[in-house]
Design an enzyme around this catalytic site. Structure first.
Site, PDB file in Angstrom:
ATOM      1  N   SER A   1      -1.764   7.060   5.050  1.00  0.00           N
ATOM      2  CA  SER A   1      -1.267   8.429   4.925  1.00  0.00           C
ATOM      3  C   SER A   1      -1.443   8.946   3.506  1.00  0.00           C
ATOM      4  O   SER A   1      -1.671  10.137   3.299  1.00  0.00           O
ATOM      5  CB  SER A   1       0.202   8.495   5.336  1.00  0.00           C
ATOM      6  OG  SER A   1       0.984   7.620   4.548  1.00  0.00           O
ATOM      7  N   GLU A   2      -1.343   8.059   2.496  1.00  0.00           N
ATOM      8  CA  GLU A   2      -1.555   8.493   1.117  1.00  0.00           C
ATOM      9  C   GLU A   2      -2.238   7.399   0.305  1.00  0.00           C
ATOM     10  O   GLU A   2      -1.976   6.202   0.502  1.00  0.00           O
ATOM     11  CB  GLU A   2      -0.222   8.834   0.417  1.00  0.00           C
ATOM     12  CG  GLU A   2       0.590   9.926   1.080  1.00  0.00           C
ATOM     13  CD  GLU A   2      -0.018  11.295   0.942  1.00  0.00           C
ATOM     14  OE1 GLU A   2      -0.915  11.460   0.077  1.00  0.00           O
ATOM     15  OE2 GLU A   2       0.407  12.196   1.672  1.00  0.00           O
ATOM     16  N   THR A   3      -3.092   7.819  -0.616  1.00  0.00           N
ATOM     17  CA  THR A   3      -3.618   6.951  -1.668  1.00  0.00           C
ATOM     18  C   THR A   3      -3.261   7.609  -3.001  1.00  0.00           C
ATOM     19  O   THR A   3      -3.589   8.776  -3.225  1.00  0.00           O
ATOM     20  CB  THR A   3      -5.135   6.765  -1.557  1.00  0.00           C
ATOM     21  OG1 THR A   3      -5.441   6.089  -0.327  1.00  0.00           O
ATOM     22  CG2 THR A   3      -5.666   5.937  -2.712  1.00  0.00           C
TER      23      THR A   3
END
Length: 349
Positions: free
Chosen positions: A43-45
Site C-alpha cells: 500500500s505504501e513505499t
C-alpha cells in the site's frame, strides 16, 4: 540500496499494515521511485533522504500507482527503521514532508507519531456514496483529512462490501476515492471504536491499517466518549490496533512494528540512465546472412574457348536401367558353339 518491509501498528509479522522503507543518499527520478513502489506491490513505499542535520530526513510516500500527501503507517515504519537499525543512538527523528514536519519517537511501549489535527466539518453523506458502500444505515458523517462515515454498529462496518469503482466516482474532493467508515465498538471489546478505510482513488481498494485515518477518527471519538485518548481497531483482513491521544494541534499515535524483511535493491536501479518508461531493448543478434546467389566477377561472365587438344570427349549415352519387376527376368539362352572343321591330307585318284 537497502530495503526494509515493516508491518506497522502490530507486534507480530503478517498482521498490521506492511510498508516498504527505502533509505536513499539522494533523490532518484520520480518515475524510478514510482516504479519501485509498483514493483513492491504494497500500500505504501516510504523513501527517506538525509537533509544533513542529524536525525532529520526528507520523506515521500508512494502507492503502487501514485504519490500521496501523507501516510501514517509508512511514517511510523520509516521512523522505526531509522531509530532502531540505522541511528540507534537517536530517540527522535524528524521528517520534512508535504504534510509538514512529522516526528517519530522511540518509547518503551513502541513508537509514537505526531500527525497534524485537521479541522472537522459536518458532512451530509450523499446517496451515491451510501449506495457505493452497499446502502448501510448511516448515523453521521464528517470531513477532515478524509471523508468519514459513521455507522451504528461494529457488525455493520465489518459486513461492508463496497463497489470500489462506484466509490471512486462518488467520493469527490482533494482526496477523491478515499473514505473511512467507523462505528463504536461492541461492549466488552478491548478497543473503543472500529474502522475500515477504502482508497480506490490511490490504487488501494482497502488499506489494512491507516494511521492518517486514525488522526481523523481519534478526535471524533474522544469528543463522543469525552475521553482524552482512545484505542481503535481497523477491521481489515490483516487487522491492527492503535492508541491515539489528541492535543490542541496534533494527534499522537502510539503503535508497535514488526520487521518482516531486510534486503537490498540492485545497484543498477540508481543509475541515471535507468528509465522505467523506456521500451525494453531486445538482445543483440548477429546480422542475417544473405540468401542471394553469389555473382561471378565480370571476367567469368563470357564463355572460355577450349584450347587445341583439350577438347572434352564426347559424352557417352548410357542405356537406361531396366524397369523394375516383381519377378526376376529369365536367364538368356546360351548360343551353341560353332562346329569345328578338321582338314586332313588325302590322295587324288
Amino acid at each position: 540500496m537497502k530495503i526494509w518491509i515493516v508491518d506497522a501498528f502490530t507486534d507480530r509479522v503478517f498482521t498490521g499494515n506492511p510498508a516498504a522503507v527505502v533509505p536513499l543518499d539522494r533523490w532518484l527520478p520520480d518515475a524510478t521511485l514510482q516504479a519501485i513502489a509498483a514493483e513492491n506491490k504494497l500500500s505504501e513505499t516510504a523513501f527517506v533522504v538525509p537533509t544533513g542535520l542529524k536525525g532529520n530526513y526528507q520523506l515521500r510516500w508512494f502507492t503502487p500507482t501514485t504519490e500521496v500527501p501523507v501516510c501514517g503507517h509508512a511514517t511510523l515504519a520509516a521512523g522505526a527503521v531509522l531509530l532502531s537499525e540505522m541511528e540507534q543512538g537517536l530517540e527522535v527523528v524528524v521528517f520534512d514532508t508535504h504534510a509538514g514536519a512529522l516526528i517519530v519517537r522511540h518509547t518503551p511501549e513502541g513508537y509514537t507519531l505526531d500527525l497534524p489535527r485537521r479541522q472537522r466539518s459536518v458532512w451530509d453523506v450523499p446517496e451515491s456514496v451510501i449506495a457505493a458502500l452497499g446502502n448501510p444505515a448511516v448515523m453521521d458523517g464528517f470531513i477532515a483529512e478524509y471523508a468519514n462515515v459513521v455507522l451504528e454498529s461494529e457488525d455493520a462496518v465489518k459486513a461492508l462490501k463496497p463497489d470500489f469503482a462506484a466509490l471512486n466516482i462518488a467520493v469527490r474532493g482533494p482526496r477523491q476515492g478515499c473514505i473511512t467508515v467507523t462505528a463504536p465498538a461492541d461492549e466488552g471489546k478491548p478497543y473503543d471504536f472500529v474502522s475500515r478505510f477504502f482508497g480506490p482513488g490511490v490504487g488501494v481498494n482497502e488499506d489494512p491499517v491507516t494511521g492518517s485515518a486514525f488522526a481523523d477518527l481519534a478526535p471524533y471519538w474522544c469528543d463522543r466518549f469525552d475521553m482524552e485518548s482512545v484505542v481503535g481497531y481497523q477491521a481489515s483482513k490483516r487487522g491492527g490496533y492503535m492508541r491515539a491521544i489528541q492535543t490542541l494541534s496534533s494527534v499522537r499515535l502510539l503503535g508497535q512494528v514488526a520487521v518482516y524483511l531486510r534486503g537490498e535493491l540492485d545497484g543498477a536501479i540508481a543509475r541515471l540512465h535507468n528509465n522505467p518508461d523506456a521500451e525494453i531493448e531486445a538482445p543483440r543478434r548477429k546480422k542475417r546472412r544473405s540468401r542471394k546467389v553469389a555473382q561471378l566477377p565480370a571476367i567469368f561472365e563470357e564463355p572460355m574457348l577450349p584450347l587445341p587438344g583439350l577438347e572434352a570427349p564426347p559424352a557417352v549415352e548410357e542405356a537406361p536401367p531396366p524397369p523394375p519387376t516383381s519377378h526376376p527376368a529369365p536367364p538368356e539362352p546360351e548360343e551353341p558353339p560353332a562346329p569345328r572343321i578338321v582338314v586332313t591330307e588325302s590322295g587324288v585318284g
